[in-house]
Design a protein around this motif. Structure first.
Motif: not given
Length: 331
Positions: A203-207
């Motif tokens: 769903a989401a990635l940090p960088t």
């Protein structure tokens, strides 16, 4: 038996007896168990905090046990949310450390940091990336946090990726779930997987990140503006942390060819992430960026979550999500 759910022996005994003898008051429960009334009350307070007992409608002032199929399911849902939140905090800590390292390294002279190579500007990054990919021998790991990719970007990256895969280099890439809605990006990923690449989504990635042979990593110096430049890091401690970050997210990610499963609360990965960001006070714009979706899509997801929770405000949505076990209580 239920220690892992937060119940000690006394609380479990009181809960089991309340299920068998719903009409017993505190004194009667204590007498049956051979314990003091104060111990019964302490146990009931613990059970109430866990949602396993609640006020009785038939006997005002008395507590009743919630049936296990409802009470324990809700408790397990809360624990699942807390576990997911704990894992997320670990990942975000690693990501924050990676960002700080890259931003700090970008400010320092190369002479002072022998494990750092600074790249200024997008052209320098692309040239070094092309050179780097030619030198990769065994494995390349990468995060692609932009959601749908432009056709130009996909077209320009294809030759280098194809060369790597035809040389037998293992390639693992994590995209955002939102890329599944982009026909061009999915077609590119399918092309790579046919050549042996492995693609998963979250769903989401940090960088944004690329790791080559677990020996060096390339990160942007500014995660908000990747055209500003990047740094290549080769320090052993830094690489160990970044590889651990990749491995943990890879394990949670879903292969591209599979359907993303919903969690025990019926939430998709995007919805669970959006709910957490919503409760933390992030704007629709910030949520959209993290999920790699449009501002309109982020607003739609937030609105649907609030409707499902019966909340009139974002703050109320956060409160209700905690009450329902969708978010951990220590927010």
């Amino acid at each position: 038996m239920l220690e892992t759910l937060g119940l000690d022996g006394t609380a479990e005994s009181v809960y089991r007896l309340m299920l068998r003898c719903p009409g017993d008051d505190e004194e009667r429960l204590g007498s049956r168990l051979g314990i003091r009334v104060e111990s019964v009350r302490t146990a009931q307070e613990r059970l109430a905090r866990l949602g396993l007992v609640q006020d009785s409608y038939e006997h005002p002032g008395r507590l009743r046990a919630v049936s296990p199929d409802l009470g324990l399911e809700s408790l397990l849902a809360r624990q699942s949310a807390e576990l997911a939140a704990h894992q997320h905090r670990i990942e975000m800590s690693r990501a924050a450390a990676a960002k700080l390292i890259s931003e700090y390294a970008g400010q320092e002279a190369d002479a002072a940091n022998p494990g750092v190579e600074q790249l200024v500007g997008l052209d320098a990054v692309r040239e070094r990336l092309a050179s780097l990919q030619r030198d990769i021998r065994q494995e390349v790991l990468s995060f692609a946090p932009d959601g749908a990719q432009t056709e130009d970007a996909l077209r320009s990256s294809r030759p280098l990726n194809e060369q790597l895969l035809r040389r037998g280099v293992r390639m693992r890439t994590v995209y955002l779930d939102s890329m599944r809605n982009s026909a061009a990006t999915v077609a590119h990923a399918d092309f790579l997987t046919e050549l042996g690449a492995e693609v998963r989504t979250v769903a989401a990635l940090p960088t944004r990140m690329l790791i080559a042979d677990r020996e060096l990593a390339l990160l942007p110096v500014d995660s908000e503006d990747t055209s500003a430049g990047a740094v290549i890091l080769t320090g052993r401690g830094t690489l160990t942390a970044l590889c651990a970050l990749f491995d943990s997210i890879w394990e949670m990610a879903a292969p591209l060819g599979t359907v993303r499963r919903r969690d025990v609360n019926g939430l998709s990965g995007q919805e669970a992430t959006a709910l957490r960001l919503l409760a933390e006070g992030h704007t629709d714009e910030a949520i959209a960026k993290r999920l790699g979706v449009s501002h309109r899509t982020a607003r739609r997801i937030a609105t649907q979550l609030m409707e499902r929770l019966g909340a009139r405000s974002r703050f109320e949505a956060g409160v209700r999500a905690v009450q329902n076990g969708w978010l951990p209580r220590d927010r």
